[in-house]
Design an enzyme around this catalytic site. Structure first.
Site, mmCIF file in Angstrom:
data_model
loop_
_atom_site.group_PDB
_atom_site.id
_atom_site.type_symbol
_atom_site.label_atom_id
_atom_site.label_comp_id
_atom_site.label_asym_id
_atom_site.label_seq_id
_atom_site.Cartn_x
_atom_site.Cartn_y
_atom_site.Cartn_z
ATOM 1 N NE ARG A 1 -10.104 11.340 8.577
ATOM 2 C CZ ARG A 1 -8.382 9.756 8.750
ATOM 3 N NH1 ARG A 1 -9.221 8.818 7.433
ATOM 4 N NH2 ARG A 1 -7.888 10.350 7.613
ATOM 5 C CB SER B 1 -8.256 5.244 7.164
ATOM 6 O OG SER B 1 -8.537 5.835 6.184
ATOM 7 C CE LYS C 1 -9.042 2.633 3.668
ATOM 8 N NZ LYS C 1 -8.808 3.775 3.183
ATOM 9 C CG HIS D 1 -1.739 1.335 1.084
ATOM 10 N ND1 HIS D 1 -2.833 1.326 0.957
ATOM 11 C CD2 HIS D 1 -2.034 2.725 1.752
ATOM 12 C CE1 HIS D 1 -3.603 2.577 1.084
ATOM 13 N NE2 HIS D 1 -3.005 3.007 1.577
HETATM 14 N N1 URA Z 1 -5.512 6.854 2.792
HETATM 15 C C1 URA Z 1 -6.247 6.053 3.458
HETATM 16 O O1 URA Z 1 -7.379 5.051 3.036
HETATM 17 N N2 URA Z 1 -7.179 6.644 4.920
HETATM 18 C C2 URA Z 1 -6.203 7.718 5.140
HETATM 19 O O2 URA Z 1 -7.275 8.752 5.988
HETATM 20 C C3 URA Z 1 -5.991 8.996 4.288
HETATM 21 C C4 URA Z 1 -5.233 8.158 3.113
#
Ligand code: URA
Ligand code: CA
Length: 434
Positions: A168, A183, A187, A82
Site C-alpha cells: 500500500r 489493518s 492486529k 490503540h
Molecule cells: N495504522 C495501521 O496499522 N494501518 C493502517 O493502514 C493505517 C494506520
C-alpha cells in the site's frame, strides 16, 4: 479461485464473498499470489470501497494470517488501546498504568515509530535498561503479577498486514477506510485483548484529514470489534495541533511522568481522561463516563498510576531512580526560544514540528534507521494559550553537531501568535463512538 477473478469482481464494483476474501488473503500470505496482483486488488478496493461485511471478513482473514496471542491465562478483562498515530501523543504511557492501577489487566504490544509520529516502543527504550522485547511466557507472567506489561510485537502478528502495508505504501493505497480499518483491527484482534479502545485522530497531523472521515473509520472499526466479539469503543480526537508538549522519545517519557504526577497539560489530560474512562468501562471497573473520569483523576492524585508505571518499568529491567528527581532527557545542546510577540497561540503545526524533530533524530525516515532517544522539542505553550513578549515558547534538545539557531528559527515559524484569541476553539475530544 483465480486471483484475476477476485480482482475483476472488485474492479467491477461487486461485493466479494467471504470465501473470495479468505482465499485471497491465505493465498497471498502463502506466496501463491504475486505482489502485482495484490497491488491491483488493493487499488480496486481503494477505488470501489468495501461493505462493512467485506471489511470484517478481510479483518478476520488478516488476523488469522499470522501468530495469535492467547491472553486467556490472565484473569480479568484484558483491554487494549490503540491510537491511529499522533504527534506529542504519549497517552499510552499515561493511561495504561492508570487503568492497570484500577485492576484492568494491560497486556500491550506497541510498535516503533515511522515518520513524524512517535512509537511507544521507542519511547520506552529511552529508559536505561528497559527491555521492550520479552518472551511470551515472561510477558504473560508479568501481566498476571504486576497487572501490566508494555512490549513490542515479536513474531508475526497479522502476517498479511505486514505484506499488504508495504504494498500500500508503494502503490498510493494507504488512505482507504476499509484497508486502514482491517489493518488496525486485524492486529488488535490477533493480539488477544478482550476489549479495545481506539483513539481515532483527524487533522493535518493525522491519516484522516477531517472529523467526518475519522468518524467513518471509527464506526467501521467499532462494528468489526463487535462482530468479532471484542467490545470496541472509539474516541475521536483532534490532531490539528500537537496533543501534549513533548516531541521526542525521552522527552515524552518525561511528559508521561509529569502527567502521572498531576502536572499534565490541558489537551493531553483531556484525552487521557476520555480514553481512560472508556477503558475502565469496557474493563467493567466503571459504570459510566463520569465515574471513569473521576477514577482516572483519583488514580493520578493518589499517585497509584505513577507507582504502577514504576512497577512496570522495574519488572522490565528499567531504571526508576530518576523518577521524581530529575528528567530522563539529557541532551548535548539545549536552546530555548522566546516569543517576540505577545498575544495568543492560534496555530501550532504539529506535523511540521514532528518533521523537524525527526530530522534531529527523534524519528525514522526508513524502518531500518536508528533514532536518537534524547533529542526533540519541548513546548511551553499549548494551542489557544496566551503569551507575553519574551516568554519562552519551546526548548530544543539537540546533538553536538546541530545548528540550534537555524532549527529554532524553523520551529518558530510553525507556531503562530496573533493579537486576537481564535474565534472558534476546537475541542480536543469531539465524539465517542460506541
Ligand atoms: N495504522 C495501521 O496499522 N494501518 C493502517 O493502514 C493505517 C494506520
Ligand atoms: Ca503514538
Amino acid at each position: 479461485m483465480w486471483p484475476m477473478d477476485c480482482i475483476a469482481h472488485k474492479r467491477d464494483g461487486k461485493v466479494l464473498t467471504a470465501d473470495e476474501i479468505r482465499s485471497f488473503i491465505a493465498d497471498y500470505t502463502a506466496g501463491r499470489i504475486a505482489d502485482y496482483q495484490a497491488a491491483a486488488w488493493l487499488m480496486a478496493i481503494y477505488l470501489q470501497g468495501m461493505t462493512d461485511e467485506e471489511t470484517t471478513e478481510l479483518t478476520l482473514a488478516m488476523a488469522k494470517s499470522g501468530d495469535i496471542v492467547d491472553l486467556s491465562s490472565i484473569p480479568g478483562i484484558k483491554v487494549d488501546k490503540h491510537s491511529t498515530g499522533g504527534i506529542a501523543d504519549t497517552t499510552t504511557l499515561i493511561v495504561a498504568p492508570l487503568v492497570a492501577a484500577a485492576g484492568v489487566p494491560v497486556a500491550k504490544m506497541s510498535g516503533r515509530g515511522l515518520g513524524f509520529t512517535g512509537g511507544t516502543a521507542d519511547k520506552l527504550e529511552s529508559i536505561p535498561g528497559f527491555q521492550i522485547v520479552l518472551p511470551e511466557e515472561k510477558f504473560l507472567d508479568q501481566v498476571r503479577r504486576v497487572g501490566i506489561s508494555l512490549i513490542t510485537q515479536s513474531g508475526e502478528i497479522a502476517a498479511a498486514d505486514k505484506l499488504l502495508y508495504a504494498l500500500r505504501d508503494a502503490t498510493a493505497t494507504v488512505e482507504s477506510i476499509p484497508l486502514i480499518a482491517s489493518s488496525i483491527m486485524s492486529k488488535k484482534i490477533a493480539s488477544g485483548a478482550d476489549a479495545i479502545v481506539l483513539d481515532v485522530k483527524y487533522g493535518d497531523g493525522a491519516f484522516m484529514k477531517t472529523k467526518e472521515r475519522a468518524r467513518e473509520l471509527a464506526k467501521i472499526m467499532v462494528s468489526i470489534g463487535r462482530l468479532a466479539g471484542r467490545p470496541t469503543r472509539a474516541v475521536i480526537t483532534s490532531m490539528s495541533a500537537p496533543l501534549g508538549t513533548a516531541i521526542g522519545n525521552a522527552l515524552e517519557v518525561d511528559e508521561a511522568v509529569e502527567a502521572l504526577s498531576g502536572k499534565g497539560g490541558r489537551r493531553l489530560m483531556e484525552v487521557v481522561e476520555a480514553l481512560g474512562a472508556q477503558m475502565l468501562i469496557v474493563g467493567q471497573k466503571a459504570a459510566d463516563e463520569a465515574q471513569g473520569r473521576a477514577m482516572i483523576r483519583d488514580l493520578i492524585a493518589s499517585g497509584k498510576g505513577l507507582a504502577k508505571f514504576k512497577e512496570c518499568i522495574k519488572a522490565q529491567g528499567g531504571s526508576t531512580s530518576w523518577i521524581g528527581k530529575r528528567p530522563l532527557t539529557k541532551a548535548e545542546q539545549v536552546f530555548t526560544a522566546v516569543s517576540t510577540d505577545g498575544g495568543y497561540i492560534t496555530r501550532i503545526d504539529g506535523r511540521a514540528l514532528g518533521e523537524i524533530a525527526m530530522e534531529m533524530g527523534a524519528g525514522r525516515a526508513r524502518k531500518e534507521d536508528a533514532i536518537e532517544p534524547m533529542v526533540g522539542i519541548r513546548l511551553f505553550k499549548e494551542l489557544y494559550d496566551p503569551v507575553r513578549p519574551g516568554e519562552a515558547l519551546f526548548t530544543l534538545y539537540g546533538k553536538k553537531t546541530d545548528d540550534m539557531m537555524a532549527l529554532a528559527q524553523r520551529a518558530a515559524d510553525h507556531i503562530i501568535v496573533t493579537d486576537e484569541q481564535a474565534a472558534i476553539q476546537e475541542p480536543v475530544v469531539s465524539d465517542i463512538i460506541l
